[in-house]
Design an enzyme around this catalytic site. Sequence first.
Site, PDB file in Angstrom:
ATOM      1  N   ASN A 183      -3.910   5.700  11.395  1.00  0.00           N
ATOM      2  CA  ASN A 183      -4.093   6.014   9.966  1.00  0.00           C
ATOM      3  C   ASN A 183      -5.085   7.150   9.906  1.00  0.00           C
ATOM      4  OD1 ASN A 183      -2.474   3.906   9.264  1.00  0.00           O
ATOM      5  ND2 ASN A 183      -4.107   2.595   8.463  1.00  0.00           N
ATOM      6  N   ARG A 195       0.831  -1.214   0.000  1.00  0.00           N
ATOM      7  CA  ARG A 195       0.000   0.000   0.000  1.00  0.00           C
ATOM      8  C   ARG A 195       0.861   1.258   0.000  1.00  0.00           C
ATOM      9  NH1 ARG A 195      -4.831  -2.315   1.582  1.00  0.00           N
ATOM     10  NH2 ARG A 195      -5.879  -0.337   1.852  1.00  0.00           N
TER      11      ARG A 195
END
Length: 608
Positions: free
Chosen positions: A99, A27
């Site tokens: 995040n 990612r």
Amino acid sequence: MCGIVGYVGDKNAQDFLVSGLKRLEYRGYDSAGVVTFDNSGKATLVKAKGKIADLGTKLVSERREDKVGIGHTRWATHGEPSEVNAHPHHVGNIYLVHNGIIENYKELKNALSNYEFKSETDSEVLAALIDSFYKEGKYPLTNAVVQALKLVQGTYGIAVMSDKNPNEIVVARAGSPLVIGVGHGETLIASDASALLGHTKQAIYLNDGEVATVTAGSVEIKTLNAEPVSAKVEEIETNLAAIQKDGYEHFLLKEIMEQPKSLKETLRGRVDTRHGMVHLGGPGLPESELRKIKHLVIVGCGTAYNAGLLASYYIEQFTPEITVEVVVASEYRYRQAYIPKDSLALIVSQSGETADTLACLREIKKQGIRTVGIVNAIGSTIAREVDGGTYVHVGPEISVASTKAFTSQVIAMVMMGLTIAQAKGVRSSFLKPYIEEIASLPEEIRKILEEWNEPVRALADKYKEYDHAIYLGRDTAYPTAMEGALKLKEISYIDANAYAFGELKHGPLALVDDRFFEFALLPDGQLYDKAVSNVQEVLARGGHIIAVTNKKEFDLEVENVVKISTSAKLFAPLLMNLIAQLFAYYMAVAKGYNVDQPRNLAKSVTVE
Ligand code: AGP
């Protein structure tokens, strides 16, 4: 997008955390860290700038048999990539991975004047805020987290631990995904289900506004307002094989080459060539409702946007009196756009987590417009929040550059359009050519990839010294040119831009000189001759042209030509896109770049 992992159970936590982060590294990230605790709460916190391999090197001398911990891969938003900015952040008794973006972190930081901050990150401020409630001793960890989150504006997916009670992990999400893996005597946490594969297939997808308290044998979920939430355990649909390279050097080549199979999965059970019909449950609307649709809004970012734009050309061809608007999510979410009530919104996203696309979905739903997802990641946030949906079923797409998802997104949206056209009574004889050609595409793709893989590698090698490129196409070849230019720029860092052929004379033609090469798409058809004239305009100015065409009689004196042979006519641009995908891949390989994790980019952009 950053990666989060957590483990509490009876096995070695460091092993799961590092292997889990490796599963998420596709990612995109620039630093990583883990923290584990022994039974007394003694923490072992190890962080490293760079790759997980760098973290692993540091862990050799910090090996522990701890059974609980959290870990993170960071893609820098606030503060440069560095060890001090890497997560987990440690403040007081609190250890946190995060995040997302805390938008009001500056004012929160000012209110926490009794804390000294080591990093430049918003995440460390959140850790301090939680600690400020926790250290009062009035709150157990979960409540301290809730008190803090009630003051936060922005997006988060967090995992939090304290060294005073190291047998539990508190997780919470608002806008950044978190999934809880339920094992036997162990519980695992991740920001993406792929990190859980091989450990458990049972997963609980946390929703926005929920907080979970996780121990080795329990998961207790509540809302921020302390309302209990019953945990819904779902089966993780993907498997380990789907996230391995299967002998390919890069995920990107694997994903390009598996498009015959992945498109077959998209079509499975949805295309009936015998009756010239498609059967798509996606809109979740009865025919009577489908008939009323007068306006389509297609929303996406990057490749998803390009797929929507390409699909829109086809949908206009066979759906009478429907207007189709394709918008870039990051722009549309802030426009004051009115959407007519008789509209259907197609929300296109491979990951199903893209922040801008998700924000558009929520805005469009507020207007009472029915939304349908064109999504790949099963159980993703967008997939769960749309009113109806069509999964494209291409399997995990690991490489940051999207390829197989693009092809299937286009076809899924075309099938959505065909479904509406069928409901509106468009003659099946008119729709049949589209449906028959769609059914033939997996085999056509296989043939093109088999024939052109090696020649395109050689072709890319000839152009690897260029820093600039112009991609050109007309009609359905124009969005295809846009997608080809995006692929090249995002993995080879060549300044590649796409223009509609007809736009050349309105400015871009001035660019043509020896610094540029041109990648021109010329599908056979009614606009072929116009495209040829445009190519001649470029040739007359010394253009270095690579022509991609399915026109047998192509005979222009260009530098290189890729003449594909295919039975496809309507969808020939999709097949030409395969050449552009391979070209971008081999260009990045020739330049020695990190093909699957290009610089500055993430696979799923879950922040604005
Ligand atoms: C495409 O190759 C890029 N990785 C990027 O443009 C991507 O398509 C975009 O971020 C949208 O992602 P999504 O489909 O997961 O929403």
